[in-house]
Each structure stands twice: as C-alpha cells, then as structure tokens.
Motif scaffolding. Structure first.
Motif, mmCIF file in Angstrom:
data_model
loop_
_atom_site.group_PDB
_atom_site.id
_atom_site.type_symbol
_atom_site.label_atom_id
_atom_site.label_comp_id
_atom_site.label_asym_id
_atom_site.label_seq_id
_atom_site.Cartn_x
_atom_site.Cartn_y
_atom_site.Cartn_z
ATOM 1 N N ARG A 74 0.841 -1.222 0.000
ATOM 2 C CA ARG A 74 0.000 0.000 0.000
ATOM 3 C C ARG A 74 0.868 1.262 0.000
ATOM 4 O O ARG A 74 0.563 2.240 -0.675
ATOM 5 C CB ARG A 74 -0.902 0.027 1.236
ATOM 6 C CG ARG A 74 -2.120 -0.839 1.151
ATOM 7 C CD ARG A 74 -3.031 -0.594 2.374
ATOM 8 N NE ARG A 74 -3.853 -1.744 2.639
ATOM 9 C CZ ARG A 74 -4.907 -2.102 1.913
ATOM 10 N NH1 ARG A 74 -5.262 -1.372 0.885
ATOM 11 N NH2 ARG A 74 -5.606 -3.173 2.215
ATOM 12 N N GLU A 75 1.929 1.237 0.798
ATOM 13 C CA GLU A 75 2.825 2.403 0.847
ATOM 14 C C GLU A 75 3.549 2.596 -0.486
ATOM 15 O O GLU A 75 3.723 3.726 -0.944
ATOM 16 C CB GLU A 75 3.844 2.256 1.981
ATOM 17 C CG GLU A 75 3.287 2.519 3.350
ATOM 18 C CD GLU A 75 2.595 3.877 3.473
ATOM 19 O OE1 GLU A 75 3.183 4.915 3.065
ATOM 20 O OE2 GLU A 75 1.452 3.907 3.958
ATOM 21 N N ASP A 104 -5.581 3.104 -8.371
ATOM 22 C CA ASP A 104 -5.671 2.154 -9.492
ATOM 23 C C ASP A 104 -5.554 0.694 -9.067
ATOM 24 O O ASP A 104 -5.859 -0.199 -9.853
ATOM 25 C CB ASP A 104 -4.545 2.437 -10.508
ATOM 26 C CG ASP A 104 -4.671 3.820 -11.101
ATOM 27 O OD1 ASP A 104 -5.766 4.116 -11.624
ATOM 28 O OD2 ASP A 104 -3.708 4.598 -11.026
ATOM 29 N N VAL A 105 -5.078 0.481 -7.867
ATOM 30 C CA VAL A 105 -4.803 -0.894 -7.426
ATOM 31 C C VAL A 105 -5.458 -1.137 -6.063
ATOM 32 O O VAL A 105 -5.282 -0.346 -5.136
ATOM 33 C CB VAL A 105 -3.273 -1.153 -7.326
ATOM 34 C CG1 VAL A 105 -2.998 -2.605 -6.951
ATOM 35 C CG2 VAL A 105 -2.574 -0.800 -8.640
ATOM 36 N N GLU A 106 -6.216 -2.224 -5.969
ATOM 37 C CA GLU A 106 -6.819 -2.638 -4.703
ATOM 38 C C GLU A 106 -6.002 -3.776 -4.115
ATOM 39 O O GLU A 106 -5.526 -4.649 -4.859
ATOM 40 C CB GLU A 106 -8.230 -3.182 -4.964
ATOM 41 C CG GLU A 106 -9.318 -2.164 -4.690
ATOM 42 C CD GLU A 106 -10.688 -2.758 -4.964
ATOM 43 O OE1 GLU A 106 -11.444 -2.052 -5.638
ATOM 44 O OE2 GLU A 106 -10.967 -3.900 -4.545
ATOM 45 N N VAL A 107 -5.852 -3.792 -2.811
ATOM 46 C CA VAL A 107 -4.998 -4.778 -2.157
ATOM 47 C C VAL A 107 -5.760 -5.465 -1.021
ATOM 48 O O VAL A 107 -6.508 -4.815 -0.282
ATOM 49 C CB VAL A 107 -3.735 -4.099 -1.561
ATOM 50 C CG1 VAL A 107 -2.743 -5.142 -1.091
ATOM 51 C CG2 VAL A 107 -3.087 -3.171 -2.558
ATOM 52 N N ARG A 129 9.234 0.683 10.430
ATOM 53 C CA ARG A 129 9.626 1.099 9.072
ATOM 54 C C ARG A 129 8.583 2.025 8.444
ATOM 55 O O ARG A 129 8.672 2.347 7.255
ATOM 56 C CB ARG A 129 9.806 -0.124 8.181
ATOM 57 C CG ARG A 129 10.927 -1.038 8.618
ATOM 58 C CD ARG A 129 11.098 -2.189 7.645
ATOM 59 N NE ARG A 129 12.062 -3.157 8.148
ATOM 60 C CZ ARG A 129 12.865 -3.884 7.362
ATOM 61 N NH1 ARG A 129 12.807 -3.761 6.050
ATOM 62 N NH2 ARG A 129 13.710 -4.735 7.894
ATOM 63 N N GLY A 130 7.567 2.378 9.218
ATOM 64 C CA GLY A 130 6.576 3.334 8.715
ATOM 65 C C GLY A 130 5.356 2.720 8.057
ATOM 66 O O GLY A 130 4.608 3.409 7.368
ATOM 67 N N TYR A 131 5.141 1.412 8.276
ATOM 68 C CA TYR A 131 3.986 0.745 7.662
ATOM 69 C C TYR A 131 2.932 0.438 8.718
ATOM 70 O O TYR A 131 3.255 0.027 9.817
ATOM 71 C CB TYR A 131 4.399 -0.580 7.004
ATOM 72 C CG TYR A 131 5.516 -0.437 6.022
ATOM 73 C CD1 TYR A 131 5.347 0.282 4.843
ATOM 74 C CD2 TYR A 131 6.770 -1.017 6.271
ATOM 75 C CE1 TYR A 131 6.382 0.423 3.931
ATOM 76 C CE2 TYR A 131 7.809 -0.886 5.371
ATOM 77 C CZ TYR A 131 7.614 -0.167 4.205
ATOM 78 O OH TYR A 131 8.642 -0.030 3.315
ATOM 79 N N SER A 132 1.679 0.594 8.328
ATOM 80 C CA SER A 132 0.572 0.332 9.226
ATOM 81 C C SER A 132 -0.120 -0.976 8.833
ATOM 82 O O SER A 132 -0.692 -1.076 7.752
ATOM 83 C CB SER A 132 -0.398 1.524 9.123
ATOM 84 O OG SER A 132 -1.517 1.291 9.901
#
Ligand code: 4NP
Length: 161
Positions: free
Chosen positions: A24-25, A35-38, A63-66
């Motif tokens: 996502r990041e 444009d992209v679903e995850v 690392r900054g990811y949720s």
C-alpha cells in the motif's frame, strides 16, 4: 479499471498482512493507490478474525507501515475476483494451484519473489522464530514490492485513467 492484488500466506497474520501494508505504501509512492486494490488471505483459517501478529505490527511500524488487516481464509471466489494472487512461499503456491479450477485462475498465481531482483524462493515463515525473521520478511517484501509495481505498470498502465 482497478487491478486487484491478493497476498496469500498460511495464517494471514504475519507475511501477507505485512505484504499488504508494505505494498500500500509503495502504491502511494508511485501514485497508484487509486488504481490498485490490495487484500490478503491465508490458505488456512486457523487465525480467522484475528488481528495481525503483534510482532509483525511492531516491526512494520518501525519502518513506517501500518498493518491493519483481519485474518481470513482464502475463498474460491477470490480466484475470480483478483487479478494477481501472490503466494509468500512454495507451500502457499501449491495450495493455491490445487484450488484453481481453470487456466485463467492458474495464470493469476505467482510467487512474491518472482518480482525480486535479489531474493528467490520463499518469503520464510517468521512465526516460530525471533525478531530477525520479521525484519528479513520485511526486507524481502519491500524489495519485491518495487518489482511488483513495475510489473503492474507494464501489464496494466494503459488501462489506468
Ligand atoms: P503467516 O505465519 O503464514 O506468515 O501468517 C504463520 C502464522 C501462523 C502459523 C504459521 C505461520 N500457525 O501455525 O499458526
């Protein structure tokens, strides 16, 4: 159109939730988030309804990811709904190939490290190991995600508005 990407591991509490968060990041960085679903899922339903493993949440956060996903087992309909189904390891890959029903579905199933320039084979299962395992998983996911973005741009960018 939107491209739909599903990350798959065994429990859907460590690797595939991490992959979802990292990817996502990367999508935001490349201005592709519209444009992209995850999504992510497990080949097992052992942890259905649970939040991700707290160790993955912590290591990703550093690392900054949720990491926000809730575990669920893969459903047959996912093989039609999603455009790319990205397995974390060879067991996940074999499981997915075993539940596919036609060549269109089989063609969607790939390995995460297919998109890496430096890693090969499995994203190793970190569940029974220590902190190093989670950092290793995140290293692989970060590097492979860049390659996956390139692949999606190559395959689909003509269809993005
Ligand atoms: P994951 O890790 O497949 O990356 O979510 C695991 C989570 C749970 C188990 C194994 C691997 N388990 O055996 O419960």
């Amino acid at each position: 159109m939107k491209v739909k990407v599903l990350f798959v591991c065994l429990g859907n509490i460590c690797r595939s939730p991490g992959a979802e968060a990292v990817f996502r990041e990367k999508l935001k960085k490349h201005h592709l988030e519209k444009d992209v679903e995850v999504d992510s899922a497990g080949t097992s339903g052992f942890h259905e309804g649970e939040a991700a493993d707290s160790r993955m949440i912590l290591h990703a956060k550093r690392r900054g990811y949720s990491v926000t996903s809730t575990a669920r087992e893969i459903m047959p309909g996912d093989l039609d709904t999603f455009d790319m189904i990205v397995a974390m390891d060879a067991n996940n890959y074999q499981h997915l190939m075993g539940i596919t029903k036609n060549p269109t579905q089989k063609n969607k199933v790939v390995m995460m490290t297919d998109f890496s320039e430096i890693y090969d084979g499995d994203v190793p299962d970190p569940y029974y190991g220590g902190s190093l395992g989670f950092d290793k998983v995140l290293d692989i996911l970060e590097e492979s995600s860049e390659g996956l973005i390139d692949e999606i741009k190559d395959l689909y960018s003509a269809k993005f508005k």
